[in-house]
Design a protein around this motif. Structure first.
Motif, PDB file in Angstrom:
ATOM      1  N   PRO A   8      17.132   0.306  -7.766  1.00 52.92           N
ATOM      2  CA  PRO A   8      16.607   1.680  -7.227  1.00 52.92           C
ATOM      3  C   PRO A   8      17.967   2.634  -7.172  1.00 52.92           C
ATOM      4  CG  PRO A   8      16.134  -0.095  -5.673  1.00 52.92           C
ATOM      5  CD  PRO A   8      16.822  -0.757  -6.664  1.00 52.92           C
ATOM      6  N   GLU A   9      17.415   3.774  -7.445  1.00 49.29           N
ATOM      7  CA  GLU A   9      18.421   4.746  -7.642  1.00 49.29           C
ATOM      8  C   GLU A   9      19.590   4.914  -6.433  1.00 49.29           C
ATOM      9  OE1 GLU A   9      18.634   9.716  -7.678  1.00 49.29           O
ATOM     10  OE2 GLU A   9      16.747   8.808  -8.250  1.00 49.29           O
ATOM     11  N   GLY A  10      20.611   4.775  -6.837  1.00 51.79           N
ATOM     12  CA  GLY A  10      21.690   4.745  -5.870  1.00 51.79           C
ATOM     13  C   GLY A  10      22.446   3.512  -5.559  1.00 51.79           C
ATOM     14  N   GLU A  26      16.045  -8.508  -2.085  1.00 56.11           N
ATOM     15  CA  GLU A  26      15.087  -9.181  -1.263  1.00 56.11           C
ATOM     16  C   GLU A  26      15.609 -10.749  -0.968  1.00 56.11           C
ATOM     17  OE1 GLU A  26      11.092  -7.232  -3.405  1.00 56.11           O
ATOM     18  OE2 GLU A  26      11.915  -9.276  -4.042  1.00 56.11           O
ATOM     19  N   TYR A  27      16.436 -11.160  -1.871  1.00 52.21           N
ATOM     20  CA  TYR A  27      16.991 -12.480  -1.939  1.00 52.21           C
ATOM     21  C   TYR A  27      18.145 -12.405  -0.647  1.00 52.21           C
ATOM     22  CZ  TYR A  27      20.480 -16.384  -2.869  1.00 52.21           C
ATOM     23  OH  TYR A  27      21.226 -17.422  -2.892  1.00 52.21           O
ATOM     24  N   ASP A  28      18.928 -11.051  -0.517  1.00 48.92           N
ATOM     25  CA  ASP A  28      19.912 -11.092   0.686  1.00 48.92           C
ATOM     26  C   ASP A  28      19.259 -10.991   2.085  1.00 48.92           C
ATOM     27  OD1 ASP A  28      22.043 -11.138  -1.344  1.00 48.92           O
ATOM     28  OD2 ASP A  28      22.172  -9.062  -1.677  1.00 48.92           O
ATOM     29  N   ALA A  35       0.798  -1.456   0.182  1.00 48.12           N
ATOM     30  CA  ALA A  35      -0.061  -0.015   0.097  1.00 48.12           C
ATOM     31  C   ALA A  35       0.899   1.110   0.086  1.00 48.12           C
ATOM     32  CB  ALA A  35      -0.882  -0.003   1.210  1.00 48.12           C
ATOM     33  N   ALA A  36       0.162   2.277  -0.134  1.00 49.83           N
ATOM     34  CA  ALA A  36       1.211   3.686   0.036  1.00 49.83           C
ATOM     35  C   ALA A  36       1.626   3.684   1.099  1.00 49.83           C
ATOM     36  CB  ALA A  36       0.214   4.662  -0.359  1.00 49.83           C
ATOM     37  N   SER A  37       2.796   4.106   1.233  1.00 50.85           N
ATOM     38  CA  SER A  37       3.772   4.314   2.534  1.00 50.85           C
ATOM     39  C   SER A  37       4.661   5.462   2.514  1.00 50.85           C
ATOM     40  CB  SER A  37       4.457   2.821   2.737  1.00 50.85           C
ATOM     41  OG  SER A  37       5.293   3.014   3.756  1.00 50.85           O
ATOM     42  N   THR A  38       4.762   5.859   3.533  1.00 54.75           N
ATOM     43  CA  THR A  38       5.773   7.090   3.947  1.00 54.75           C
ATOM     44  C   THR A  38       7.214   6.358   3.617  1.00 54.75           C
ATOM     45  OG1 THR A  38       5.843   7.088   6.109  1.00 54.75           O
ATOM     46  CG2 THR A  38       4.429   8.569   5.242  1.00 54.75           C
ATOM     47  N   ARG A  39       7.421   4.927   3.948  1.00 53.39           N
ATOM     48  CA  ARG A  39       8.783   4.464   3.659  1.00 53.39           C
ATOM     49  C   ARG A  39       9.113   4.157   2.497  1.00 53.39           C
ATOM     50  NH1 ARG A  39       7.992  -0.431   7.804  1.00 53.39           N
ATOM     51  NH2 ARG A  39       6.996   0.841   9.653  1.00 53.39           N
ATOM     52  N   PRO A  40      10.421   4.407   2.061  1.00 53.18           N
ATOM     53  CA  PRO A  40      11.006   4.152   0.847  1.00 53.18           C
ATOM     54  C   PRO A  40      10.428   2.582   0.352  1.00 53.18           C
ATOM     55  CG  PRO A  40      12.734   5.169   2.278  1.00 53.18           C
ATOM     56  CD  PRO A  40      11.723   4.614   2.971  1.00 53.18           C
ATOM     57  N   THR A  41      10.547   2.555  -0.842  1.00 53.22           N
ATOM     58  CA  THR A  41      10.037   1.139  -1.363  1.00 53.22           C
ATOM     59  C   THR A  41      10.990   0.049  -0.995  1.00 53.22           C
ATOM     60  OG1 THR A  41       8.969   2.143  -3.189  1.00 53.22           O
ATOM     61  CG2 THR A  41       9.714  -0.244  -3.610  1.00 53.22           C
ATOM     62  N   VAL A  42      12.479   0.345  -1.099  1.00 58.15           N
ATOM     63  CA  VAL A  42      13.273  -0.701  -0.767  1.00 58.15           C
ATOM     64  C   VAL A  42      12.963  -1.115   0.728  1.00 58.15           C
ATOM     65  CG1 VAL A  42      15.939  -1.016  -0.322  1.00 58.15           C
ATOM     66  CG2 VAL A  42      14.993   0.053  -2.580  1.00 58.15           C
ATOM     67  N   GLU A  43      13.017  -0.092   1.748  1.00 59.19           N
ATOM     68  CA  GLU A  43      12.897  -0.441   3.111  1.00 59.19           C
ATOM     69  C   GLU A  43      11.634  -1.332   3.273  1.00 59.19           C
ATOM     70  OE1 GLU A  43      11.615   2.284   6.947  1.00 59.19           O
ATOM     71  OE2 GLU A  43      13.407   3.134   5.561  1.00 59.19           O
ATOM     72  N   GLU A  44      10.440  -0.879   2.567  1.00 57.21           N
ATOM     73  CA  GLU A  44       9.183  -1.711   2.716  1.00 57.21           C
ATOM     74  C   GLU A  44       9.506  -3.023   2.305  1.00 57.21           C
ATOM     75  OE1 GLU A  44       5.189  -1.018   3.953  1.00 57.21           O
ATOM     76  OE2 GLU A  44       6.971  -0.394   4.374  1.00 57.21           O
TER      77      GLU A  44
END
Length: 136
Positions: free
Chosen positions: A84-86, A95-97, A52-61
């Motif tokens: 992801p950028e950077g 995700e695997y890691d 869902a929409a989140s204030t967290r960055p996609t990677v973190e989620e």
């Protein structure tokens, strides 16, 4: 007739959680098959479809959901996917890691390069990264 026991996680406090990881465009149908199998087995699946929409960055989620899961089911086809950028690696490899346990599936032959492979101009660079990821 008694109802079947619902599979539980190793610590038996919650239903077994399975995170589904893959690139999306080339694995949409496969992801649905895996989701249905997990649900029919009485387990709970998580994946990008439920974000869902989140204030967290996609990677973190994504990493949070993977770490909460008991196992990651990965589908590796012919796309390396979004970096992801950077970042130097794809979200799928991140995700695997992050996973505690993994069950990985690799597919053999692409159906069509336009849908099944990363788009140009980065296709060949990403294919090199994908091959390294598969060897892991």
């Amino acid at each position: 007739m008694p109802s079947p026991k619902q599979p539980t996680s190793p610590d038996a406090r919650h239903p077994y959680k399975v995170f589904i990881s893959s690139t999306y465009i080339d694995n949409e149908d496969r992801r649905k098959i895996v989701q249905d199998a997990i649900t029919m087995a009485g387990m709970v699946w998580h994946g990008m479809e439920i974000f869902a929409a989140s204030t967290r960055p996609t990677v973190e989620e994504c990493v949070r959901y993977v770490k909460e899961a008991d196992v990651l089911v990965g589908i590796i086809a012919w796309r390396y996917g979004w970096e992801p950028e950077g970042q130097e690696i794809s979200i799928t490899e991140m995700e695997y890691d992050a996973a505690k346990e993994r069950l990985m599936f690799q597919l053999d032959q692409p159906m069509g390069p336009d849908k099944d492979c990363d788009p140009l101009p980065d296709r060949w660079k990403k294919q090199d990264k994908l091959e390294k990821f598969k060897r892991r």
